[in-house]
Write a protein that holds these residues in place. Structure first.
Motif, mmCIF file in Angstrom:
data_model
loop_
_atom_site.group_PDB
_atom_site.id
_atom_site.type_symbol
_atom_site.label_atom_id
_atom_site.label_comp_id
_atom_site.label_asym_id
_atom_site.label_seq_id
_atom_site.Cartn_x
_atom_site.Cartn_y
_atom_site.Cartn_z
ATOM 1 N N SER A 25 0.890 -1.156 0.037
ATOM 2 C CA SER A 25 -0.081 0.061 0.124
ATOM 3 C C SER A 25 0.750 1.246 -0.108
ATOM 4 O O SER A 25 1.884 1.359 0.632
ATOM 5 N N LEU A 34 -2.990 0.459 -4.080
ATOM 6 C CA LEU A 34 -2.540 -0.813 -3.618
ATOM 7 C C LEU A 34 -1.664 -1.466 -4.837
ATOM 8 O O LEU A 34 -2.270 -1.609 -5.937
ATOM 9 N N SER A 36 -0.249 -5.062 -6.291
ATOM 10 C CA SER A 36 -0.162 -6.451 -6.063
ATOM 11 C C SER A 36 0.379 -7.240 -7.450
ATOM 12 O O SER A 36 0.378 -6.844 -8.197
#
Length: 295
Positions: A25, A34, A36
């Motif tokens: 984050s 965010l 990923s």
């Protein structure tokens, strides 16, 4: 290399309600991002509508637009890159951390290309510069400034307030941050409950409600409000209150130049992403090639 990248982005006021424990984050006073990877982090179910979701090289493009200031209210602003650098120095250990570090380095390299080639001479490109402009050009330039806030935005604005002919006070809630900002700037600092107005100009750089002090403002006081949404119902009519929206609308002289730059950047971004994809095809023996990374 970034075909499995996932990025979620929101500027909504309730963006902190979403939590993705396994994602990396990055939060500022303006946005939450965010980051990923689809191989290890599943796409969240029922993602709120105010969250922007991108995958692969479109996710890379989104991050590049953000750190280059292309998604900022002040187009091309520079503070966001510093905030990105600071946050992405703290990547986690092991393989995902190496992946994030490589992502960071690629983005900074491409951001430099955009800034040096297309984001120069656009007028004020930092919030601190904008604050300094209004303070310096005021009818009676104030000698004493109060900066509300201790976060990243306040930290970036603070050096612009510290001119030899000005004194600055910092007011906030976080005692540790107040002590730090005071030590690096030489300014005095006060907890909110310990401070009282004394005719200073105000620079608001945090979501603080200033209603309790408004009746102590002196006629003609200058208030620069960098919040997107004020928390007070109204401001006295005998002060000089300038909202963030007003500051942005005052930059009309650079509007045509900015429009042309935005148009040019569409194809430039396409070319940068194409180069990154080509680079990925030539990448051998790297973490990105491992089908089942171990964490």
């Amino acid at each position: 290399m970034w075909s499995t990248l996932q990025v979620f982005h929101s500027e909504s006021s309730d963006r902190d309600l979403l939590s993705l424990p396994d994602a990396f984050s990055w939060k500022t006073c303006m946005r939450t991002v965010l980051v990923s990877d689809s191989r290890i982090h599943p796409h969240p179910e029922n993602l709120p509508a105010h969250w922007e979701s991108k995958t692969g090289y479109e996710a890379y493009r989104l991050l590049l637009e953000i750190i280059s200031g292309l998604r900022s209210k002040l187009f091309g602003e520079t503070e966001v890159l510093s905030q990105f650098r600071q946050r992405f120095q703290e990547v986690p250990d092991l393989a995902f951390g190496d992946y994030l570090a490589k992502l960071r380095d690629n983005l900074i390299e491409d951001c430099r290309t955009l800034r040096s080639g297309y984001l120069q001479n656009l007028g004020e490109q930092s919030y601190g510069g904008l604050a300094d402009k209004y303070l310096s050009e005021a009818l009676n330039p104030p000698k004493e400034i109060v900066l509300f806030g201790t976060g990243q935005l306040a930290e970036k604005i603070l050096p612009w307030l510290s001119h030899s002919n000005r004194t600055t006070k910092i007011v906030g809630r976080n005692s540790n941050r107040l002590e730090f900002l005071s030590s690096v700037s030489g300014s005095t600092s006060y907890l909110m409950e310990d401070w009282s107005p004394n005719g200073e100009a105000w620079v608001i750089a945090a979501p603080m409600d200033c209603s309790a002090w408004m009746d102590k403002l002196v006629p003609g006081n200058l208030v620069l409000d960098f919040r997107e949404e004020p928390l007070e119902e109204s401001w006295p009519s005998d002060i000089v209150y300038i909202s963030f929206a007003e500051m942005l609308s005052s930059l009309k002289e650079t509007e045509e130049r900015t429009r042309k730059v935005k148009e040019e950047l569409k194809s430039v971004l396409d070319e940068l992403l194409e180069e990154r994809e080509l680079e990925a095809h030539q990448f051998v023996f790297g973490w990105d090639d491992l089908p089942c990374p171990t964490f």
